[in-house]
Write a protein that holds these residues in place. Structure first.
Motif, PDB file in Angstrom:
ATOM      1  N   TRP A 106       1.917   9.659  -1.121  1.00  0.00           N
ATOM      2  CA  TRP A 106       0.577  10.166  -1.446  1.00  0.00           C
ATOM      3  C   TRP A 106      -0.529   9.180  -1.095  1.00  0.00           C
ATOM      4  O   TRP A 106      -1.671   9.564  -0.909  1.00  0.00           O
ATOM      5  CB  TRP A 106       0.474  10.491  -2.937  1.00  0.00           C
ATOM      6  N   PHE A 107      -0.172   7.894  -1.060  1.00  0.00           N
ATOM      7  CA  PHE A 107      -1.181   6.856  -0.833  1.00  0.00           C
ATOM      8  C   PHE A 107      -0.713   5.960   0.310  1.00  0.00           C
ATOM      9  O   PHE A 107       0.066   5.023   0.103  1.00  0.00           O
ATOM     10  CB  PHE A 107      -1.386   6.024  -2.109  1.00  0.00           C
ATOM     11  N   ASP A 108      -1.210   6.244   1.503  1.00  0.00           N
ATOM     12  CA  ASP A 108      -0.772   5.532   2.711  1.00  0.00           C
ATOM     13  C   ASP A 108      -1.103   4.043   2.706  1.00  0.00           C
ATOM     14  O   ASP A 108      -0.402   3.258   3.321  1.00  0.00           O
ATOM     15  CB  ASP A 108      -1.429   6.145   3.957  1.00  0.00           C
ATOM     16  N   ASN A 109      -2.189   3.680   2.033  1.00  0.00           N
ATOM     17  CA  ASN A 109      -2.707   2.325   2.178  1.00  0.00           C
ATOM     18  C   ASN A 109      -2.318   1.368   1.052  1.00  0.00           C
ATOM     19  O   ASN A 109      -2.827   0.260   0.986  1.00  0.00           O
ATOM     20  CB  ASN A 109      -4.236   2.378   2.305  1.00  0.00           C
ATOM     21  N   GLY A 110      -1.456   1.779   0.153  1.00  0.00           N
ATOM     22  CA  GLY A 110      -0.975   0.898  -0.903  1.00  0.00           C
ATOM     23  C   GLY A 110      -1.916   0.756  -2.076  1.00  0.00           C
ATOM     24  O   GLY A 110      -3.033   1.272  -2.079  1.00  0.00           O
ATOM     25  N   PRO A 111      -1.479   0.025  -3.091  1.00  0.00           N
ATOM     26  CA  PRO A 111      -2.217  -0.043  -4.352  1.00  0.00           C
ATOM     27  C   PRO A 111      -3.542  -0.804  -4.293  1.00  0.00           C
ATOM     28  O   PRO A 111      -4.384  -0.632  -5.171  1.00  0.00           O
ATOM     29  CB  PRO A 111      -1.235  -0.761  -5.288  1.00  0.00           C
ATOM     30  N   GLU A 112      -3.729  -1.617  -3.284  1.00  0.00           N
ATOM     31  CA  GLU A 112      -4.956  -2.415  -3.206  1.00  0.00           C
ATOM     32  C   GLU A 112      -6.134  -1.648  -2.616  1.00  0.00           C
ATOM     33  O   GLU A 112      -7.276  -2.092  -2.723  1.00  0.00           O
ATOM     34  CB  GLU A 112      -4.695  -3.682  -2.392  1.00  0.00           C
ATOM     35  N   HIS A 113      -5.872  -0.518  -2.009  1.00  0.00           N
ATOM     36  CA  HIS A 113      -6.934   0.250  -1.350  1.00  0.00           C
ATOM     37  C   HIS A 113      -7.866   0.879  -2.394  1.00  0.00           C
ATOM     38  O   HIS A 113      -7.408   1.369  -3.423  1.00  0.00           O
ATOM     39  CB  HIS A 113      -6.312   1.341  -0.467  1.00  0.00           C
ATOM     40  N   PRO A 114      -9.171   0.895  -2.121  1.00  0.00           N
ATOM     41  CA  PRO A 114     -10.139   1.450  -3.078  1.00  0.00           C
ATOM     42  C   PRO A 114      -9.958   2.949  -3.370  1.00  0.00           C
ATOM     43  O   PRO A 114     -10.417   3.426  -4.413  1.00  0.00           O
ATOM     44  CB  PRO A 114     -11.498   1.218  -2.417  1.00  0.00           C
ATOM     45  N   GLU A 115      -9.277   3.675  -2.489  1.00  0.00           N
ATOM     46  CA  GLU A 115      -9.051   5.105  -2.742  1.00  0.00           C
ATOM     47  C   GLU A 115      -8.024   5.333  -3.861  1.00  0.00           C
ATOM     48  O   GLU A 115      -7.897   6.422  -4.383  1.00  0.00           O
ATOM     49  CB  GLU A 115      -8.581   5.821  -1.478  1.00  0.00           C
ATOM     50  N   VAL A 116      -7.294   4.283  -4.232  1.00  0.00           N
ATOM     51  CA  VAL A 116      -6.240   4.397  -5.236  1.00  0.00           C
ATOM     52  C   VAL A 116      -6.797   4.034  -6.603  1.00  0.00           C
ATOM     53  O   VAL A 116      -7.266   2.919  -6.832  1.00  0.00           O
ATOM     54  CB  VAL A 116      -5.045   3.480  -4.892  1.00  0.00           C
ATOM     55  N   ALA A 117      -6.747   5.004  -7.507  1.00  0.00           N
ATOM     56  CA  ALA A 117      -7.218   4.796  -8.881  1.00  0.00           C
ATOM     57  C   ALA A 117      -6.021   4.811  -9.825  1.00  0.00           C
ATOM     58  O   ALA A 117      -4.992   5.423  -9.541  1.00  0.00           O
ATOM     59  CB  ALA A 117      -8.200   5.896  -9.266  1.00  0.00           C
ATOM     60  N   LEU A 118      -6.174   4.151 -10.942  1.00  0.00           N
ATOM     61  CA  LEU A 118      -5.149   4.102 -11.968  1.00  0.00           C
ATOM     62  C   LEU A 118      -5.692   4.768 -13.227  1.00  0.00           C
ATOM     63  O   LEU A 118      -6.780   4.423 -13.701  1.00  0.00           O
ATOM     64  CB  LEU A 118      -4.781   2.640 -12.252  1.00  0.00           C
ATOM     65  N   ILE A 119      -4.951   5.764 -13.727  1.00  0.00           N
ATOM     66  CA  ILE A 119      -5.344   6.472 -14.943  1.00  0.00           C
ATOM     67  C   ILE A 119      -4.431   6.032 -16.072  1.00  0.00           C
ATOM     68  O   ILE A 119      -3.204   6.043 -15.941  1.00  0.00           O
ATOM     69  CB  ILE A 119      -5.231   7.998 -14.764  1.00  0.00           C
ATOM     70  N   LYS A 120      -5.041   5.671 -17.189  1.00  0.00           N
ATOM     71  CA  LYS A 120      -4.306   5.316 -18.399  1.00  0.00           C
ATOM     72  C   LYS A 120      -4.552   6.417 -19.423  1.00  0.00           C
ATOM     73  O   LYS A 120      -5.701   6.732 -19.741  1.00  0.00           O
ATOM     74  CB  LYS A 120      -4.807   3.987 -18.945  1.00  0.00           C
ATOM     75  N   VAL A 121      -3.477   7.008 -19.931  1.00  0.00           N
ATOM     76  CA  VAL A 121      -3.583   8.005 -20.992  1.00  0.00           C
ATOM     77  C   VAL A 121      -2.977   7.390 -22.247  1.00  0.00           C
ATOM     78  O   VAL A 121      -1.788   7.074 -22.285  1.00  0.00           O
ATOM     79  CB  VAL A 121      -2.861   9.320 -20.637  1.00  0.00           C
TER      80      VAL A 121
END
Length: 138
Positions: A106-121
């Protein structure tokens, strides 16, 4: 049963379930979508999810932080419902720590890319049914 044991039972069952359904509240009501559950993360009352930073769920959480997660373990059968509050966490080191190889689809550019967000529930209430017992944990 002691609350810590109830929580441990939920954590053990939740870790076996690969996908849950996440509900957020949007302009037209409740929106539901499948989300990958990282069973490698030890459950402590917080669920962590990766999302695209421009996704609808991220925008909805900015307006209304109420979230419901539903888990179904068809082999159990066990069912878990989590009501909680959602927040977007901008922490590159945490994204790298929680990252696993399966997310690359789902995320081609890895966790450091700005398009990748982290949601905490963060759970406020958990309800279970099935082999793990019918209970409410608050």
């Amino acid at each position: 049963m002691e609350k810590s044991q109830e929580f441990a039972d939920v954590a053990k069952t939740m870790a076996k379930i690969d996908v849950c359904m996440m509900q957020t509240v949007g302009e037209h009501g409740v929106n539901t979508r499948p989300m990958s559950n990282n069973g490698e993360v030890e459950y402590d009352g917080d669920n962590w999810f990766f999302a695209k930073s421009d996704s609808t769920k991220i925008a909805e959480l900015a307006e209304d932080d109420r979230v419901q997660l539903t888990f179904a373990d068809h082999d159990g059968p066990n069912f878990i419902s989590v009501w909680g509050t959602g927040a977007v966490v901008d922490d590159v080191e945490l994204k790298k720590k929680l990252w696993h190889e399966g997310l690359e689809q789902w995320f081609d550019n890895g966790p450091e890319h700005p398009e990748v967000a982290l949601i905490k529930v963060t759970a406020n209430k958990i309800q279970t049914w099935g082999d793990i017992g019918e209970r409410v944990i608050e």
